[in-house]
Write an enzyme that holds these catalytic residues in place. Structure first.
Site, PDB file in Angstrom:
ATOM      1  N   ASP A   1      -3.547   0.036   6.211  1.00  0.00           N
ATOM      2  CA  ASP A   1      -4.540  -0.702   5.238  1.00  0.00           C
ATOM      3  C   ASP A   1      -3.450  -1.428   4.615  1.00  0.00           C
ATOM      4  O   ASP A   1      -3.819  -2.389   4.193  1.00  0.00           O
ATOM      5  CB  ASP A   1      -3.973   0.434   4.016  1.00  0.00           C
TER       6      ASP A   1
ATOM      7  N   ASP B   1       0.840  -1.098  -0.076  1.00  0.00           N
ATOM      8  CA  ASP B   1       0.180  -0.270   0.002  1.00  0.00           C
ATOM      9  C   ASP B   1       0.884   0.740   0.101  1.00  0.00           C
ATOM     10  O   ASP B   1       1.712   1.112   0.618  1.00  0.00           O
ATOM     11  CB  ASP B   1      -1.167  -0.045   0.760  1.00  0.00           C
TER      12      ASP B   1
ATOM     13  N   HIS C   1      -5.701   5.052   5.574  1.00  0.00           N
ATOM     14  CA  HIS C   1      -4.918   6.357   5.283  1.00  0.00           C
ATOM     15  C   HIS C   1      -3.664   6.261   5.531  1.00  0.00           C
ATOM     16  O   HIS C   1      -3.379   7.246   5.176  1.00  0.00           O
ATOM     17  CB  HIS C   1      -5.801   7.292   4.844  1.00  0.00           C
TER      18      HIS C   1
ATOM     19  N   GLU D   1       1.030   5.581  -0.084  1.00  0.00           N
ATOM     20  CA  GLU D   1       0.019   7.183   0.442  1.00  0.00           C
ATOM     21  C   GLU D   1       0.921   7.630  -0.283  1.00  0.00           C
ATOM     22  O   GLU D   1       2.077   8.014  -0.582  1.00  0.00           O
ATOM     23  CB  GLU D   1       0.268   7.282   1.872  1.00  0.00           C
TER      24      GLU D   1
END
Length: 223
Positions: free
Chosen positions: A186, A23, A181, A25
């Protein structure tokens, strides 16, 4: 046909692919121009009975690359302050170099041929990982250049849900929206979700496949 022990191995389950949950960001949607700010990875393993489970976790806050765009709306959404020194951010090179090193070792240790990214809406995460690797001139990228396992699509099929939080809850996995987030949170929840989807298919009798040896040999000959 491969024996049961092979089918219970990670290399036998995914056609030689080594699945790694990722994941990211970011500071926008454009992998070429917008900053990668955080990345987490969870490797996976099979137990002796062929049940998939999380293994090792890696997590890095990442410094924006030189000239990167920081979209205010994206920063407001994920709550990241790229200038905060308490983030302990590292360069894209350091983050990806460490992830790639662990992934390559996992490929070797598990007898796999190549890694494959598992992610929720995987095209997004794959594109940012590939763009960062290209910027850093990391030529030994262990991940498949385009194939992914997308838990959004798999969850839509199995659970009737495509949003990560709703898919987790439907699958019986706790999900704390206040931690969403965060790449680390996540990724961990996506790893649990992917394992549940794979293991549920096994519990329902979908794996191992009930195919004759000749059928498998014919398919292999066509590849």
């Amino acid at each position: 046909m491969a024996d049961k022990s092979d089918l219970n191995a990670l290399s036998g389950r995914f056609r030689g692919f080594y699945p790694v949950v990722i994941d990211v960001e970011t500071a926008g949607f454009n992998a070429k121009t917008d900053a990668l700010l955080e990345v987490a990875a969870v490797t996976l393993k099979m137990d002796q009975d062929g049940w998939l489970q999380p293994d090792e976790t890696l997590h890095f806050h990442v410094e924006p690359f030189e000239g990167a765009i920081l979209e205010p709306a994206a920063l407001a959404f994920n709550g990241i302050d790229p200038t905060n020194p308490l983030r302990g951010a590292v360069s894209e090179y350091d983050a990806l170099h460490e992830i790639f090193k662990v992934v390559r070792k996992g490929i070797k240790d598990r007898g796999c041929n190549r890694a494959i990214i598992v992610a929720h809406n995987a095209t997004f995460d794959h594109s940012f990982m590939a763009a960062a690797a290209e910027r850093c001139s990391l030529k030994r990228n262990p991940f498949h250049p385009f194939a992914t396992f997308d838990t959004a699509a798999l969850s839509g099929l199995v659970l009737g849900q495509t949003v990560l939080a709703k898919a987790c809850i439907t699958a019986g996995i706790a999900f704390d929206s206040s931690q969403a987030h965060s790449a680390l949170y996540d990724t961990n929840q996506t790893a649990l979700l992917f394992c549940e989807l794979v293991n549920r298919w096994k519990r329902l009798g979908g794996w191992p496949l009930a195919l004759e040896e000749s059928s498998l040999e014919d398919t292999s000959a066509e590849d």
